[in-house]
Design a protein around this motif. Structure first.
Motif, PDB file in Angstrom:
ATOM      1  N   GLN A 138      45.851  46.640 -19.718  1.00  0.00           N
ATOM      2  CA  GLN A 138      45.632  46.241 -18.332  1.00  0.00           C
ATOM      3  C   GLN A 138      46.864  45.527 -17.800  1.00  0.00           C
ATOM      4  OE1 GLN A 138      42.961  42.918 -17.580  1.00  0.00           O
ATOM      5  NE2 GLN A 138      42.905  42.419 -19.758  1.00  0.00           N
ATOM      6  N   GLU A 160      46.338  48.943  -7.342  1.00  0.00           N
ATOM      7  CA  GLU A 160      46.799  50.293  -7.659  1.00  0.00           C
ATOM      8  C   GLU A 160      48.156  50.577  -7.040  1.00  0.00           C
ATOM      9  OE1 GLU A 160      45.419  54.966  -7.821  1.00  0.00           O
ATOM     10  OE2 GLU A 160      44.114  53.507  -6.819  1.00  0.00           O
ATOM     11  N   ALA A 270      44.992  51.328 -19.519  1.00  0.00           N
ATOM     12  CA  ALA A 270      43.775  51.978 -20.008  1.00  0.00           C
ATOM     13  C   ALA A 270      42.521  51.565 -19.250  1.00  0.00           C
ATOM     14  CB  ALA A 270      43.598  51.675 -21.497  1.00  0.00           C
ATOM     15  N   GLU A 271      42.508  50.374 -18.681  1.00  0.00           N
ATOM     16  CA  GLU A 271      41.303  49.884 -18.023  1.00  0.00           C
ATOM     17  C   GLU A 271      41.095  50.461 -16.618  1.00  0.00           C
ATOM     18  OE1 GLU A 271      40.464  45.785 -18.015  1.00  0.00           O
ATOM     19  OE2 GLU A 271      40.552  45.569 -20.202  1.00  0.00           O
ATOM     20  N   TYR A 272      42.059  51.255 -16.157  1.00  0.00           N
ATOM     21  CA  TYR A 272      41.962  51.775 -14.797  1.00  0.00           C
ATOM     22  C   TYR A 272      41.973  53.304 -14.833  1.00  0.00           C
ATOM     23  CZ  TYR A 272      44.060  47.133 -14.691  1.00  0.00           C
ATOM     24  OH  TYR A 272      44.351  45.821 -14.938  1.00  0.00           O
ATOM     25  N   ASP A 273      41.184  53.912 -13.977  1.00  0.00           N
ATOM     26  CA  ASP A 273      41.100  55.371 -13.964  1.00  0.00           C
ATOM     27  C   ASP A 273      42.115  55.972 -13.002  1.00  0.00           C
ATOM     28  OD1 ASP A 273      39.877  54.374 -11.736  1.00  0.00           O
ATOM     29  OD2 ASP A 273      38.145  55.721 -11.804  1.00  0.00           O
ATOM     30  N   TYR A 274      43.374  55.601 -13.182  1.00  0.00           N
ATOM     31  CA  TYR A 274      44.443  56.124 -12.341  1.00  0.00           C
ATOM     32  C   TYR A 274      44.887  57.482 -12.893  1.00  0.00           C
ATOM     33  CZ  TYR A 274      44.818  51.190 -10.850  1.00  0.00           C
ATOM     34  OH  TYR A 274      44.561  49.927 -10.376  1.00  0.00           O
ATOM     35  N   VAL A 275      44.609  58.535 -12.165  1.00  0.00           N
ATOM     36  CA  VAL A 275      44.959  59.881 -12.626  1.00  0.00           C
ATOM     37  C   VAL A 275      46.466  60.018 -12.808  1.00  0.00           C
ATOM     38  CG1 VAL A 275      44.875  62.335 -12.047  1.00  0.00           C
ATOM     39  CG2 VAL A 275      42.909  60.879 -11.542  1.00  0.00           C
ATOM     40  N   GLU A 278      48.033  59.182 -16.285  1.00  0.00           N
ATOM     41  CA  GLU A 278      47.637  59.912 -17.483  1.00  0.00           C
ATOM     42  C   GLU A 278      48.819  60.533 -18.245  1.00  0.00           C
ATOM     43  OE1 GLU A 278      45.074  60.892 -20.422  1.00  0.00           O
ATOM     44  OE2 GLU A 278      44.713  59.623 -18.666  1.00  0.00           O
ATOM     45  N   ARG A 281      50.446  57.806 -20.155  1.00  0.00           N
ATOM     46  CA  ARG A 281      49.484  57.334 -21.165  1.00  0.00           C
ATOM     47  C   ARG A 281      49.523  58.238 -22.393  1.00  0.00           C
ATOM     48  NH1 ARG A 281      44.659  57.165 -18.059  1.00  0.00           N
ATOM     49  NH2 ARG A 281      45.479  55.189 -17.242  1.00  0.00           N
TER      50      ARG A 281
END
Length: 377
Positions: A138, A160, A270-275, A278, A281
């Motif tokens: 995070q 974001e 990892a704690e955020y769903d930011y496409v 990826e 990541r």
């Protein structure tokens, strides 16, 4: 740097001291001993930075002496200088700085001293420290000498937008891209107003947290924004740099591989769903996995089965569906005669691949397990 030398051969001591002080330089030999007990007693008072230590000695051998010295002087770096190469694994397990075969030469000793300086530089950087921006797991900010702390953003959009700008740090990101990503449902004038307001809130958050040196400035002709952060450290960048600097794996730098794996505190944002995060990541996850697999193969080669098991169980936590890791663990458990461990690994994999993913275990893993099970029966 201050060093002491220990070798039961007087001629070897004199030769090493001459090389260090006259041919290599940068070293002051504050003690040279043929008696390991005397070296142990006087080292506590001398507090050297470095010790060059023979392994094969009467009385207290070098490995035992090194262990005792590490207990009394935790900061001491040990270099084993020996005529035998069969002690390499033991030296590695003690986290020795280097392992040199006799007779040493100035060029090889120079590499040892360079390794010592690099180690000391890293330690000093950790001690004095610069502020650190954390993206593993995070977004957090870690002031020098303090624990990490989350930044309190006015809105989720502000968080974001900051993360996205940080991801593209140093580059101009055009406003159109930002509007499409964050406010696609609004017309351009209204979306621009939201963008300007959000940038303002980000700047206020940074200022309130003492991060004025992180700036978000307008690009050329105000077509976009650019984020810069001066000398602020970024954990993911430092980690990637460390991976690239590891070099070929050997008994000396294996501990650096372990430390590098430990630096990975969780997947990128990892704690955020930011496409958009990826690809990075997956890139970092892949680097970590390749590093871990290299170290696992090294442990297996040197018959350090317990270390290999420990490492692969850690891999499994990050990559629970990785069949190669599961197969490696089954083989390791087979080596130590732990049939329950082999069976448990196969059951876990079946539950994950077949039960959770609705797929099938690969033929390679199935064939290995069937052959092992038949041989056991």
């Amino acid at each position: 740097m201050r060093a002491i030398l220990v070798d039961d051969e007087r001629l070897a001591l004199e030769l090493l001291q001459q090389m260090l002080e006259k041919k290599v330089g940068g070293v002051t030999v504050v003690g040279a001993y043929t008696n390991p007990v005397q070296a142990l007693e006087e080292a506590r008072e001398l507090q050297p930075d470095l010790i060059f230590l023979d392994i094969h000695m009467p009385g207290i051998d070098g490995l035992k002496l090194g262990d005792l010295l590490q207990e009394s002087i935790p900061s001491l770096k040990i270099v084993f200088v020996t005529g035998y190469d069969r002690y390499a694994v033991e030296a590695f397990e003690m986290n020795a700085l280097d392992y040199i075969l006799k007779p040493p030469n100035p060029k090889r000793l120079q590499k040892t001293l360079e390794r010592f300086r690099e180690s000391e530089n890293k330690r000093m950087e950790a001690d004095t420290g610069q502020a650190l921006l954390c993206c593993f797991n995070q977004l957090q900010y870690q002031p020098a000498g303090e624990p990490p702390q989350p930044l309190k953003w006015r809105t989720g959009k502000a968080q974001e937008l900051f993360a996205f700008m940080l991801h593209h740090r140093g580059r101009i990101v055009d406003k159109e891209t930002l509007l499409e990503m964050l406010w696609p449902e609004y017309d351009t004038p209204r979306a621009l107003q939201y963008l300007y307001t959000t940038v303002y809130h980000i700047r206020q958050t940074l200022k309130n947290n003492g991060l004025d040196h992180i700036t978000i400035s307008s690009g050329s002709f105000e077509t976009g924004y650019r984020l810069t952060f001066g000398d602020l450290r970024l954990d993911t960048e430092e980690w990637k740099t460390q991976v690239l600097k590891l070099g070929p794996l050997n008994v000396i730098n294996a501990s650096n591989y372990e430390l590098t794996l430990d630096m990975y505190k969780g997947d990128y944002l990892a704690e955020y769903d930011y496409v958009w995060a990826e690809p990075e990541r997956e890139h970092l996850r892949g680097l970590w996995l390749r590093t871990a697999r290299s170290l696992s193969a090294f442990y297996e080669l040197h018959q350090l089965t317990g270390e290999a098991v420990r490492l692969n169980l850690r891999v499994q936590q990050l990559f629970p569906y990785d069949e190669e890791c599961c197969l490696t663990l089954m083989k390791l458990y087979r080596e130590i005669g732990d049939k329950e461990g082999v069976q448990e690994q196969y059951r876990l994999l079946a539950a994950r691949i077949e039960g959770e993913l609705g797929s099938s275990i690969s033929g390679k893993v199935q064939d290995w397990y069937t052959e092992w099970d038949s041989a056991r029966s």
